[in-house]
Enzyme design. Structure first.
Site, PDB file in Angstrom:
ATOM      1  CG  ASN A  53      -0.380  -0.226   2.519  1.00 27.80           C
ATOM      2  OD1 ASN A  53       0.665  -0.854   2.648  1.00 27.80           O
ATOM      3  ND2 ASN A  53      -1.016   0.292   3.548  1.00 27.80           N
ATOM      4  CB  ILE A  54       1.734   3.659  -2.262  1.00 32.66           C
ATOM      5  CG1 ILE A  54       2.600   2.429  -2.597  1.00 32.66           C
ATOM      6  CG2 ILE A  54       2.544   4.956  -2.396  1.00 32.66           C
ATOM      7  CD1 ILE A  54       3.097   2.384  -4.039  1.00 32.66           C
ATOM      8  CD  GLU A  55      -1.449   4.703   4.501  1.00 25.85           C
ATOM      9  OE1 GLU A  55      -0.936   5.525   5.286  1.00 25.85           O
ATOM     10  OE2 GLU A  55      -2.125   3.734   4.887  1.00 25.85           O
ATOM     11  CB  CYS A  64      -5.171  -1.376  -1.693  1.00 22.82           C
ATOM     12  SG  CYS A  64      -6.492  -0.653  -0.721  1.00 22.82           S
ATOM     13  CD  GLU A  66      -5.438  -5.882  -1.479  1.00 23.70           C
ATOM     14  OE1 GLU A  66      -4.894  -4.762  -1.332  1.00 23.70           O
ATOM     15  OE2 GLU A  66      -6.175  -6.385  -0.619  1.00 23.70           O
ATOM     16  CB  CYS A  97     -10.651  -2.568   0.614  1.00 25.33           C
ATOM     17  SG  CYS A  97     -10.131  -1.865  -0.967  1.00 25.33           S
ATOM     18  CB  CYS A 100      -8.650  -4.369  -3.593  1.00 25.99           C
ATOM     19  SG  CYS A 100      -7.468  -3.013  -3.471  1.00 25.99           S
TER      20      CYS A 100
HETATM   21  N1  THU Z   1      -5.261  -1.531   2.470  1.00 22.02           N
HETATM   22  C1  THU Z   1      -4.702  -2.349   1.535  1.00 22.02           C
HETATM   23  O1  THU Z   1      -3.553  -2.149   1.131  1.00 22.02           O
HETATM   24  N2  THU Z   1      -5.442  -3.377   1.077  1.00 22.02           N
HETATM   25  C2  THU Z   1      -6.720  -3.652   1.476  1.00 22.02           C
HETATM   26  O2  THU Z   1      -7.374  -4.493   0.889  1.00 22.02           O
HETATM   27  C3  THU Z   1      -7.285  -2.945   2.631  1.00 22.02           C
HETATM   28  C4  THU Z   1      -6.616  -1.681   2.994  1.00 22.02           C
HETATM   29  C5  THU Z   1      -4.487  -0.394   2.962  1.00 22.02           C
HETATM   30  C6  THU Z   1      -5.016   0.952   2.538  1.00 22.02           C
HETATM   31  C7  THU Z   1      -4.427   1.854   3.591  1.00 22.02           C
HETATM   32  O3  THU Z   1      -3.123   2.228   3.178  1.00 22.02           O
HETATM   33  C8  THU Z   1      -4.303   0.963   4.810  1.00 22.02           C
HETATM   34  O4  THU Z   1      -4.472  -0.364   4.370  1.00 22.02           O
HETATM   35  C9  THU Z   1      -5.325   1.268   5.899  1.00 22.02           C
HETATM   36  O5  THU Z   1      -6.601   1.267   5.379  1.00 22.02           O
END
Ligand code: THU
Length: 138
Positions: A53-55, A64, A66, A97, A100
């Site tokens: 994941n890259i925020e 996310c 995925e 999520c 995804c």
């Molecule tokens: N996140 C994912 O990378 N994959 C998911 O299926 C659920 C959520 C990440 C998004 C965000 O960076 C962190 O988890 C918290 O929500």
């Protein structure tokens, strides 16, 4: 399915996907949620593609693990996923999520398998359709 010991070749696949997803998770950029996630998809070719994941400080602009893994697969010229594995450092059994699930559904084969993980490794094996039975398609 989850309670049955995996066949040897499936155990090897799980181990390989888990290693890739864990390595990806270690690269996660999650300073805002502090919730690192790693994912790995296996394409029909057998190639594995991982992502984290890259925020972003503008929260909705992050994405996310995925989604990163799918991006790597697409850029390698592949578009069919047979297996998906997701791991989250701080949550056992983390599932993809909603967004995804939709993104993955574009590329999964009809019998694609989803591996969920805990801190020890794969903790649950289920058909992808179990988590996304009637997704939107054009
Ligand atoms: N996140 C994912 O990378 N994959 C998911 O299926 C659920 C959520 C990440 C998004 C965000 O960076 C962190 O988890 C918290 O929500």
């Amino acid at each position: 399915m989850a309670d049955v010991a995996p066949k040897e070749d499936e155990a090897a696949l799980q181990a390989a996907m888990l290693a890739r997803a864990r390595a990806a998770m270690a690269l996660s950029h999650a300073p805002h949620s502090n919730f690192p996630v790693g994912a790995c998809v296996r394409a029909v070719s057998g190639q594995l593609y991982a992502g984290c994941n890259i925020e972003n400080a503008s929260y909705p602009e992050g994405w996310c693990a995925e989604t990163t893994a799918i991006s790597h697969m697409i850029m390698a010229g592949e578009n069919q996923i047979t297996h998906v594995l997701v791991i989250a450092e701080k949550q056992s059994g983390a599932t993809p999520c909603g967004g995804c699930r939709q993104r993955l559904s574009e590329f999964v084969t009809k019998d694609a398998v989803l591996y969920l993980c805990d801190e020890k490794g794969v903790s649950q094996t289920l058909p992808f359709t179990d988590i996304f039975p009637s997704g939107f398609s054009l």
